[in-house]
Enzyme design. Structure first.
Site, short mmCIF file in Angstrom:
data_model
loop_
_atom_site.label_atom_id
_atom_site.label_comp_id
_atom_site.label_asym_id
_atom_site.label_seq_id
_atom_site.Cartn_x
_atom_site.Cartn_y
_atom_site.Cartn_z
CE LYS A 1 5.51 3.99 9.92
NZ LYS A 1 4.04 3.95 9.88
CG PHE B 1 -1.75 1.25 1.34
CD1 PHE B 1 -2.73 1.53 0.40
CD2 PHE B 1 -1.53 2.15 2.38
CE1 PHE B 1 -3.48 2.69 0.51
CE2 PHE B 1 -2.29 3.31 2.48
CZ PHE B 1 -3.26 3.58 1.54
CD GLN B 2 -0.62 6.06 1.01
OE1 GLN B 2 0.05 6.24 2.02
NE2 GLN B 2 -1.59 6.89 0.65
#
Lengths: 180, 568
Positions: free
Chosen positions: B165, B115-116
């Site tokens: 991240k 996702f993204q």
């Protein structure tokens, strides 16, 4: 009238030797630069050097419009590129590797061995109905070998692209990297 | 500096503090949250929440243009990062120093179409000076140091840093390097610039022209350029980004040349026997058809980027180097040549130029005209600002009218998108400029098409109470495209009329801005006065201009520079 636009005869082939940082995506940067600036890559071979933090690339390009100096300057702008140089035909040793598979009955094997010997090539795999030849040399020599073998029917072929080094003591590394 | 334990995200923020960044333009998202969390604790950094990452990128560019410092913008992974691609490409084309920080999905997810997720370093590779995908938290201090160094040195440009991240959440020993060592970015030993040879050419030229590009601005070489131009005494022409590199009110300055340059500037370039190009790259918008460009001119080309030398036009004498450092040396050599062998007589050349200037001026034919001409609007705003504004534009006809009629006398006071020609940059640039120069009068000349591309960020300008004034030269058309259709596509106006334009006054009010409108010539001056007097927030002025007006003169694409249409 000052002539400002340089026209080159079509199909000038140049061998460029590049010393680059051995980091991810460096090949992508270089290949991408060639693609978007409209330079045609004939072959590109890359591998680590005697110092593992650097890789050496040998790029053979065909330039139709712009002088090779432009390609060199654009490549030098890339941050991971340490040095670029065109290797002149008289001042370089250039080699390529080819593997050629021929599907052929055993009765032809002797003749193929003889051809391989002529080209200083090796038979590297033999089975009852096929054999594989490995050869190194200049592109012209490998072209000739290919042509000679074509009458037997080449089943598969893989060429490495050229690798090249300058003759003599010269190295590509710029002065600030040579010390130590 | 002793090392200190912190997370990757904290290291990013610490590096930004150490680089003395003041404003960051960005928008948070799931993946970049660790950085925003670390930002929350920073007392030094100020953040502008923009409403679209593209605007953040352009605002950072505007900041960089106005200050010469590195602009910083941030976005999250996926769409946050892809929205930054346009400003990155814009900065790359115009050599704007930018550090762009994006987050990416965790390393374990990279390559899984998470996702993204977007391969943003792969996407930005062709439009950045350099980019990084940081996979080791310990690399963050070095990468940040290198990013700022690369962005601001040499030929400046955008540098992009993408950090997954998980890397932002891991701990590292923070130690900020004091210097940068990039083997491929160290000065290479090259032959000495042939300054004496260039001086000889300048001494023998009887029809010289000095051609200034954006490199004068990026090199901060205004004083050096002024001194050199005074010494040589040649006419000075500029590119779009060269505007302000030399005072346009100075009698030696012929202003902009090229596709929409004045006839006299173009005739001068075409008639030259020597072009002295300083920090310019012979873009097709200034050269016209290359094979017919300045046919009798020898070329002295000074540029910091060796790859620009002889890329398009072969330099007779190439001078690779920093204009600020090298130009005084060239000036000294020229002075010596003048002292020894006398100055060339430029009087006949100036006579010719004066004749062209007199015969083919840039005219505004407002008299007897029922509607406001866009050129009149630009000229009146310029007059009322008394030359004390920083002007920025979008891209289109209005940009060229501004370039033609806004006389810039100081550096960094005409800020626009040149190389990429990015519509929609006016408002974002204005935001960045006003934050960088809070006391300056910031004026935007925009078009109705360009304005509609980024207008959501009026909210940002309102939030920060930026007193920017955006004058929309409204002709209800995608004007420049319509001009090309009119001239080259048999007046087939395919999809260029902008029907149903929102009421810009109401729109301004909806965003809590002051909205004004001028429909007639009588309304123009009072409305400009009112806008310039407005404080405490943005003002949007809808100036209804003559719909059919075109930008003249014009060199059709692919035509020689002196083969101009219109503007007689």
């Amino acid at each position: 009238m000052v002539e400002k636009i340089e026209q080159l005869p079509s199909g000038n082939i140049h061998t460029l030797s590049l010393l680059v940082e051995n980091k991810p995506a460096v090949l992508q940067r270089i290949a991408g630069l060639f693609a978007r600036r409209g330079y045609n890559i004939e072959s590109l071979a890359v591998g680590p050097t005697e110092r593992p933090e650097y890789s050496r690339m040998t790029v053979v390009v065909r330039l139709t419009q712009r002088p090779v100096e432009q390609a060199i300057r654009q490549l030098q702008k890339l941050i991971p590129v340490i040095e670029v140089k065109e290797l002149s035909p008289n001042d370089k040793i250039e080699r390529e590797l080819v593997l050629i598979k021929i599907k052929t009955p055993e009765k032809n094997h002797a003749e193929l061995r003889a051809i391989a010997d002529t080209y200083e090539a090796q038979i590297v795999d033999v089975s009852p109905d096929a054999l594989m030849i490995e050869a190194t040399g200049t592109a012209a020599k490998l072209d000739a070998l290919e042509e000679r073998l074509a009458v037997f029917g080449i089943t598969e072929l893989c060429r490495s692209g050229a690798i090249a080094l300058e003759r003599g003591f010269k190295t590509l590394a710029p002065p600030h990297l040579k010390e130590g | 500096m002793p090392s200190e334990k912190m997370t990757g995200a904290q290291a990013v923020i610490r590096a930004l503090e150490l680089e003395e960044v003041d404003w960051i333009f960005g928008m948070p998202g799931g993946t970049i949250l660790p950085i925003y969390d670390a930002l929350f604790a920073s007392e030094k950094l100020k953040h502008v929440l923009i409403r679209h990452e593209q605007v953040g990128g352009h605002a950072a560019e505007g900041y960089a243009h106005a200050t010469g410092k590195v602009g910083v913008c941030m976005g999250t992974s996926g769409p946050g990062s892809t929205n930054l691609v346009t400003p990155i490409a814009d900065a790359y084309m115009d050599s704007v120093p930018l550090v762009v920080i994006t987050a990416n999905v965790a390393t374990s997810l990279i390559g899984s179409d998470a996702f993204q997720e977007a391969d943003i370093t792969g996407i930005t590779m062709p439009v950045t000076k350099h980019n990084y995908l940081v996979t080791e938290p310990g690399d963050i201090p070095r990468v940040m140091k290198e990013a700022f160094h690369l962005a601001r040195t040499g030929r400046p440009g955008p540098v992009h840093v993408d950090i997954p991240k998980d890397v932002l959440n891991l701990t590292l020993d923070f130690e900020y390097p004091s210097e940068v060592r990039i083997p491929g970015y160290m000065p290479r030993l090259k032959e000495e610039p042939k300054v004496a040879e260039a001086a000889t050419l300048i001494r023998s030229a009887t029809r010289p022209v000095i051609y200034l590009g954006g490199g004068v601005r990026t090199g901060n070489a205004f004083a050096e350029v002024f001194e050199f131009c005074e010494l040589v005494g040649a006419p000075v022409v500029t590119t779009l980004h060269g505007k302000g590199a030399f005072p346009e009110t100075h009698p030696s300055c012929l202003g902009m040349f090229g596709m929409h340059g004045s006839r006299y500037a173009n005739y001068t370039v075409q008639g030259a026997d020597l072009l002295i190009a300083l920090g310019a790259r012979f873009d097709d918008r200034v050269t016209g058809k290359l094979s017919t460009f300045a046919p009798e001119a020898k070329i002295v080309h000074l540029d910091i980027d060796p790859a620009e030398i002889s890329k398009l036009v072969t330099a007779t004498v190439p001078l690779v180097g920093d204009v600020k450092e090298l130009l005084p040396k060239l000036g000294a050599a020229v002075r010596k040549a003048f002292d020894e062998r006398g100055r060339p007589d430029l009087a006949p050349w100036w006579k010719k130029i004066s004749d062209w200037r007199e015969k083919h001026p840039l005219r505004i034919r407002q008299e007897g005209e029922k509607y406001i001409l866009p050129q009149t609007a630009v000229h009146r705003i310029w007059q009322k600002c008394d030359g004390r504004a920083i002007v920025t534009t979008g891209v289109g006809e209005h940009q060229m009218w501004a370039a033609q009629f806004w006389k810039v006398s100081k550096p960094r006071e005409f800020i626009t998108s040149g190389g990429l020609g990015t519509m929609g940059v006016c408002l974002p640039f204005a935001i960045g400029i006003q934050l960088a120069r809070p006391d300056a009068l910031v004026v935007g000349i925009d078009g109705d098409g360009s304005f509609q591309m980024t207008l959501q960020d009026l909210a940002t300008a309102v939030e920060h109470e930026l007193p920017i004034k955006i004058f929309v030269l409204n002709n209800l058309f995608l004007g420049m495209v319509r001009q090309w259709q009119e001239l080259f596509y048999d007046r087939r106006f395919s999809e260029t009329p902008l029907a149903d334009l929102p009421d810009l006054v109401k729109l301004a009010e909806a965003y809590k801005c002051l909205g004004l409108r001028a429909r007639t010539l009588e309304e123009l001056d009072p409305v400009i006065d009112q806008a310039l007097a407005h404080q405490g927030g943005p003002c949007i002025v809808d100036i209804r201009v003559k719909r059919q007006e075109k930008v003249y003169p014009m060199v059709p694409a692919g035509a020689p520079l002196n083969d101009m249409i219109g503007g007689e």
